[in-house]
Write an enzyme that holds these catalytic residues in place. Structure first.
Site, mmCIF file in Angstrom:
data_model
loop_
_atom_site.group_PDB
_atom_site.id
_atom_site.type_symbol
_atom_site.label_atom_id
_atom_site.label_comp_id
_atom_site.label_asym_id
_atom_site.label_seq_id
_atom_site.Cartn_x
_atom_site.Cartn_y
_atom_site.Cartn_z
ATOM 1 N N ASN A 128 -48.982 68.054 31.212
ATOM 2 C CA ASN A 128 -48.786 67.585 32.592
ATOM 3 C C ASN A 128 -49.268 66.162 32.829
ATOM 4 O O ASN A 128 -48.630 65.425 33.586
ATOM 5 C CB ASN A 128 -49.381 68.572 33.605
ATOM 6 N N GLY A 204 -55.692 73.211 29.981
ATOM 7 C CA GLY A 204 -54.464 73.997 29.937
ATOM 8 C C GLY A 204 -54.637 75.274 30.727
ATOM 9 O O GLY A 204 -55.404 75.322 31.697
ATOM 10 N N SER A 205 -53.944 76.312 30.295
ATOM 11 C CA SER A 205 -53.944 77.564 31.059
ATOM 12 C C SER A 205 -55.259 78.321 30.865
ATOM 13 O O SER A 205 -55.920 78.210 29.824
ATOM 14 C CB SER A 205 -52.775 78.435 30.600
ATOM 15 N N THR A 206 -55.592 79.119 31.857
ATOM 16 C CA THR A 206 -56.827 79.907 31.779
ATOM 17 C C THR A 206 -56.740 80.915 30.638
ATOM 18 O O THR A 206 -57.726 81.151 29.931
ATOM 19 C CB THR A 206 -57.083 80.608 33.131
ATOM 20 N N GLY A 209 -57.414 79.091 27.484
ATOM 21 C CA GLY A 209 -58.803 78.621 27.559
ATOM 22 C C GLY A 209 -59.789 79.715 27.191
ATOM 23 O O GLY A 209 -60.772 79.479 26.479
ATOM 24 N N GLU A 226 -60.950 72.793 30.998
ATOM 25 C CA GLU A 226 -60.423 72.355 32.293
ATOM 26 C C GLU A 226 -59.142 73.151 32.490
ATOM 27 O O GLU A 226 -58.144 72.900 31.809
ATOM 28 C CB GLU A 226 -60.193 70.838 32.243
ATOM 29 N N CYS A 260 -53.263 70.515 38.150
ATOM 30 C CA CYS A 260 -54.246 71.586 38.359
ATOM 31 C C CYS A 260 -54.977 71.428 39.686
ATOM 32 O O CYS A 260 -55.572 72.385 40.166
ATOM 33 C CB CYS A 260 -55.223 71.640 37.191
ATOM 34 N N GLU A 429 -65.872 66.650 33.153
ATOM 35 C CA GLU A 429 -65.396 65.450 32.471
ATOM 36 C C GLU A 429 -65.656 64.258 33.384
ATOM 37 O O GLU A 429 -65.956 64.404 34.560
ATOM 38 C CB GLU A 429 -63.902 65.582 32.183
#
Ligand code: NDP
Length: 449
Positions: A128, A204-206, A209, A226, A260, A429
């Protein structure tokens, strides 16, 4: 991997994907380069990073055009993204000379702390925001004295590959920063499993993650996550409601909603609900969705056909209140859309859609707004619109999210920390403390007798 321009659906070439063996070889070279890179004097490491930032800046137009073709981002956004990557590297170029430890008063001697680099850092980047998210990982990691292996998303590797070349042009030694296109379960998974990689930064996606975190646990490997979001945009009746409505569309349509931080749950105090919705209809109709090469375009296509199907599946199940426009024909277009929000089992209300789709719901009291905003497993961003400073502070303290804005939708600045509560992630971050995530604190006691 064949790459496709999301605005046209046409092929723009292909990029070879690294195998497990190639990933292991690259990690091995990064590990071998680590001792020399950590030994580079702080001022020299800073100078090299400043030269890297200047190279990115000098090539910002070229990088932006690559992103337009590979990701379908509007040219204005893509220029900002290249500029953000340059600014992040520039910001962290000052860090090597400021990576100070402490001298702590103790009995019997002197006690000092050092911030030691970890070794090889693996960075897994989503599609993204290919340039900004890459730089938020690699810039502080390199500044702290780590070497970096970076896996871009399969769909969007071109700007990361170019950044890798620009790093070499700027004089960074070979294998200090390696860009390795490859599949997540192949190359990304090697970052998790390979013992020489001492930290993984994942965006990325949960779902993925969680797998990364579980995999890293096996080697007690550091991890920053994240992940997704379902952020609230809370509009109180005492706000400048016209301004809130005018700003709302781009808070969930920017980057075609593939963000996000998108404010996809709009909560409006009941007495302002009708005027807000009327003004939102005008603002949504004015959003310019179209050719990403045109400077006035605000919203481009979605990243891929399967992703568009996924976005559409949420709208098929819901009550549509407002709908903007999008081009017909080739490309993965989707119009900005506002749904009637609902709690309970409403999928569109609870799940991250990652498209230009938001839901709107009225509320009555401040306590209701906070309860609804917190009715999510996520906690990344959010906005509060009010003219009452006390309310802004109260609600700002109560909403469980890492990045809130009052009378604004800005979430990300390279000088301030960024990250989420709950299922939105782990660690922070950016900002002045980012290097703490890329170093180990070492304590040394020197006896005075
Ligand atoms: P993923 O989480 O699958 O992908 C993100 C990155 O992780 C990519 O580089 C991907 O590689 C890599 N990856 C995938 N599987 C693994 C694995 N097993 N081990 C290591 N790395 C892996 O996201 P998707 O692209 O599938 O997007 C799905 C949804 O996730 C979106 O619709 C959105 O809701 C959310 N998302 C959130 C983002 C955010 O900014 N927080 C960013 C992207 C997605 P590859 O490209 O090869 O698959």
């Amino acid at each position: 991997m064949e790459l496709v321009n999301p605005a046209t659906g046409e092929s723009i070439g292909d990029v070879p994907l690294a195998s497990v063996e190639e990933a292991d070889a690259a990690i091995g070279r990064a590990a071998a380069a680590f001792e020399a890179w950590r030994a580079v004097a702080p001022a020299d490491r800073g100078r090299l990073l400043r030269r890297f930032a200047a190279r990115i800046e000098a090539h910002a137009d070229e990088l932006a055009e690559l992103e337009v073709r590979n990701s379908g981002h509007p040219i204005g956004n893509a220029r900002w993204e290249a500029g953000n990557a340059a600014a992040v590297v520039d910001y962290y170029s000052a860090a090597p000379e400021r990576l100070c430890g402490r001298q702590i008063p103790v009995a019997g001697g002197v006690d000092v702390t050092f911030h030691e680099p970890l070794g090889v850092v693996g960075i897994i980047v989503p599609w993204n925001f290919p340039m900004p998210i890459a730089s938020w990982g690699f810039a502080p990691a390199l500044a702290a004295g780590n070497t970096v292996v970076l896996k871009p998303a399969e769909l969007t590797p071109l700007t990361a590959l170019r950044l890798g070349e620009l790093a070499l042009d700027a004089g960074l030694p070979e294998h200090v920063f390696t860009v390795l296109p490859g599949a997540g379960p192949v190359v990304g998974q090697r970052f998790v499993a390979h013992p020489a990689v001492r930290k993984v930064c994942f965006t990325g996606s949960t779902a993925v993650g969680k797998q990364i975190m579980a995999g890293c646990a096996d080697q007690v490997k550091r991890v920053t996550l994240e992940l997704g979001g379902k952020s609230a945009n809370i509009v109180f009746a005492d706000a400048d409601v016209a301004a809130a409505a005018a700003a709302a569309p781009m808070s969930f349509c920017d980057n075609t909603g593939q963000d996000c931080c998108a404010r996809t749950r709009i909560l409006v105090q009941r007495s302002a609900y009708e005027p807000f919705l009327a003004a939102l209809a005008d603002a949504l109709a004015a959003v310019r969705v179209g050719d990403p090469r045109e400077p006035e375009t605000q919203v481009g296509p979605l990243i891929s056909a399967p992703h568009r199907d996924r976005v559409r599946s949420y709208v098929d199940d819901a009550e549509v209140l407002l709908r903007g426009t999008a081009p017909d024909g080739p490309g993965f277009w989707y119009p900005p859309t506002v749904l009637a929000g609902g709690a309970g089992t409403d999928r569109a209300w609870h799940e991250e859609i990652f498209g230009p789709v938001a839901s709107v719901l009225p509320f009555d009291t401040e306590a209701d707004a906070i309860r609804l905003a917190n009715d999510t497993a996520y906690g990344l961003s959010g906005s509060i619109w009010t003219r009452d400073l006390g309310r802004a502070l109260r609600v700002g303290r109560e909403v469980r999210a890492g990045n809130l804005s009052v009378n604004s939708h800005a979430s990300v600045r390279y000088a301030t920390p960024f990250g989420g509560f709950g299922s939105s992630g782990l660690g922070r971050e950016l900002g002045p403390d980012a290097l703490a995530g890329f170093t180990e604190t070492k304590n040394v006691f020197l006896a005075d007798s």
